[in-house]
Write a protein that holds these residues in place. Sequence first.
Motif, PDB file in Angstrom:
ATOM      1  N   LEU A 168       0.823  -1.207   0.000  1.00 31.05           N
ATOM      2  CA  LEU A 168       0.000   0.000   0.000  1.00 31.05           C
ATOM      3  C   LEU A 168       0.859   1.260   0.000  1.00 31.05           C
ATOM      4  O   LEU A 168       2.016   1.236   0.459  1.00 31.05           O
ATOM      5  N   PRO A 169       0.332   2.382  -0.459  1.00 29.59           N
ATOM      6  CA  PRO A 169       1.007   3.665  -0.278  1.00 29.59           C
ATOM      7  C   PRO A 169       1.126   3.990   1.216  1.00 29.59           C
ATOM      8  O   PRO A 169       0.294   3.559   2.032  1.00 29.59           O
ATOM      9  N   LEU A 170       2.142   4.756   1.573  1.00 29.37           N
ATOM     10  CA  LEU A 170       2.418   5.032   2.986  1.00 29.37           C
ATOM     11  C   LEU A 170       1.279   5.773   3.674  1.00 29.37           C
ATOM     12  O   LEU A 170       1.057   5.610   4.876  1.00 29.37           O
ATOM     13  N   GLU A 171       0.523   6.573   2.948  1.00 33.73           N
ATOM     14  CA  GLU A 171      -0.535   7.371   3.581  1.00 33.73           C
ATOM     15  C   GLU A 171      -1.802   6.568   3.850  1.00 33.73           C
ATOM     16  O   GLU A 171      -2.792   7.111   4.347  1.00 33.73           O
ATOM     17  N   SER A 172      -1.808   5.278   3.569  1.00 32.20           N
ATOM     18  CA  SER A 172      -3.005   4.454   3.730  1.00 32.20           C
ATOM     19  C   SER A 172      -3.284   4.147   5.198  1.00 32.20           C
ATOM     20  O   SER A 172      -2.413   4.259   6.059  1.00 32.20           O
ATOM     21  N   THR A 173      -4.531   3.775   5.465  1.00 24.96           N
ATOM     22  CA  THR A 173      -4.915   3.226   6.763  1.00 24.96           C
ATOM     23  C   THR A 173      -5.425   1.805   6.538  1.00 24.96           C
ATOM     24  O   THR A 173      -5.906   1.470   5.458  1.00 24.96           O
ATOM     25  N   ILE A 174      -5.307   0.983   7.574  1.00 26.22           N
ATOM     26  CA  ILE A 174      -5.667  -0.430   7.463  1.00 26.22           C
ATOM     27  C   ILE A 174      -6.724  -0.757   8.501  1.00 26.22           C
ATOM     28  O   ILE A 174      -6.634  -0.331   9.655  1.00 26.22           O
ATOM     29  N   SER A 175      -7.712  -1.541   8.095  1.00 24.14           N
ATOM     30  CA  SER A 175      -8.756  -1.997   9.012  1.00 24.14           C
ATOM     31  C   SER A 175      -9.489  -3.146   8.352  1.00 24.14           C
ATOM     32  O   SER A 175      -9.399  -3.340   7.134  1.00 24.14           O
ATOM     33  N   PRO A 176     -10.223  -3.947   9.117  1.00 20.50           N
ATOM     34  CA  PRO A 176     -11.016  -5.032   8.517  1.00 20.50           C
ATOM     35  C   PRO A 176     -12.065  -4.484   7.572  1.00 20.50           C
ATOM     36  O   PRO A 176     -12.612  -3.393   7.777  1.00 20.50           O
ATOM     37  N   ILE A 177     -12.342  -5.247   6.537  1.00 26.20           N
ATOM     38  CA  ILE A 177     -13.398  -4.896   5.582  1.00 26.20           C
ATOM     39  C   ILE A 177     -14.516  -5.896   5.797  1.00 26.20           C
ATOM     40  O   ILE A 177     -14.443  -7.039   5.330  1.00 26.20           O
ATOM     41  N   LEU A 178     -15.540  -5.481   6.512  1.00 24.65           N
ATOM     42  CA  LEU A 178     -16.623  -6.383   6.882  1.00 24.65           C
ATOM     43  C   LEU A 178     -17.750  -6.310   5.879  1.00 24.65           C
ATOM     44  O   LEU A 178     -18.151  -5.208   5.468  1.00 24.65           O
TER      45      LEU A 178
END
Length: 382
Positions: free
Chosen positions: A304-314
Amino acid sequence: MAFSTQELHHLHRNHPASYSATTAPPPTPSTQSNCLSISTAADDLSRLLHRLPPTLSLPRRLSPRTISPPLISLSPQNNSNNILSSSSQLGFFQLSNHLIPSQLALSAELESLSLFDLPTDKKQHFFPKNWPLGFDEDDEDDGDGNGMSLCLSAHCPSESTELNLSSLTQFARALEKVGLEIVETISKAGGFDNPLRFEGSSCPWSSLVWVSEGVAGNKPVFNGRFYPYVVALQYQIRCRKYSLLSDSGWVSVSPEVDSVLVTVGDIAQVWSNGKLKKVRGTAVASLGDDNKSRCISISLLVTLPLESTISPILPSAVTVDGDDNDNTSAGAGGVEEVEGGGEDEKEGEKRPAFKLFSFEDYAWRVYHERHLFKDPLDRYRV
């Protein structure tokens, strides 16, 4: 009571052992108690050891267990069930029918070897450190045998006109195409939207080429730093064993020649809400005990690009009667927030297993810290 001399002589003659001067006195109650306590403790310990489960026994060997990765054909139908099953149970598999020419992989390997043969000043000139890009020679001499690694951008490996990296660039783009197809297949089969689908003006993914030296010996180690990713792909040019650190521990694999070894990364595990297994870092080529052999491995990281955020995709919650329940809304970075619930949570609704977190912070941590015994995702679990 006094005894006469004759009576004493009679007693001594009938009971010589009881009154001999050299015979030890009979055990007192205190010594009897100590003996019984020691015996009871020994019996309790013996019973405890016999009750221990087999998993608590000492390992009989230090080498990683060997697993044959499932061989899956990358057909037009995308064999999604097999890919999802392997990703959920193991976190890795190998692909056939991927349409990547073997000659292109050999040419890319030769170009990569030429980069490792450059003098140190040339390496620093052509590939200056710009985290995570550039050469990393691992300044820490910890005796683990960690070799040199090189991280390049898949679309622009070098700005220098003195270096010819056309084969490496073409090879990286071919692997990237396969990797994006794998992410699409896993997303569909896993029941969540593909975050890497190109729908806007900016590219939602970043691809890195990770080149590293093989490690002599049979001891599994991390080969230099590693970087978080969605999936990683390695083309198998020749028959060789690899070590990788999966969720179930160190594993030794021997992929087939001309196949592509695919490992599922930590980002994909978060997106799937923990449904997919993962591999920490990339697979490391093992050279056995032959220190004269030279080997490098080339991995394409879809990340991913560095500015991304990560979380579950429900997925949208489903009620008991099967109707769609539109009580979910996408938060920043693609997180799905479920309204209501609590103790009376309806059947079919899912809760996130991970918190939302910054990709740049997480990538910096796993790159600079050695998480050998602790999963770096543990701090983000709900």
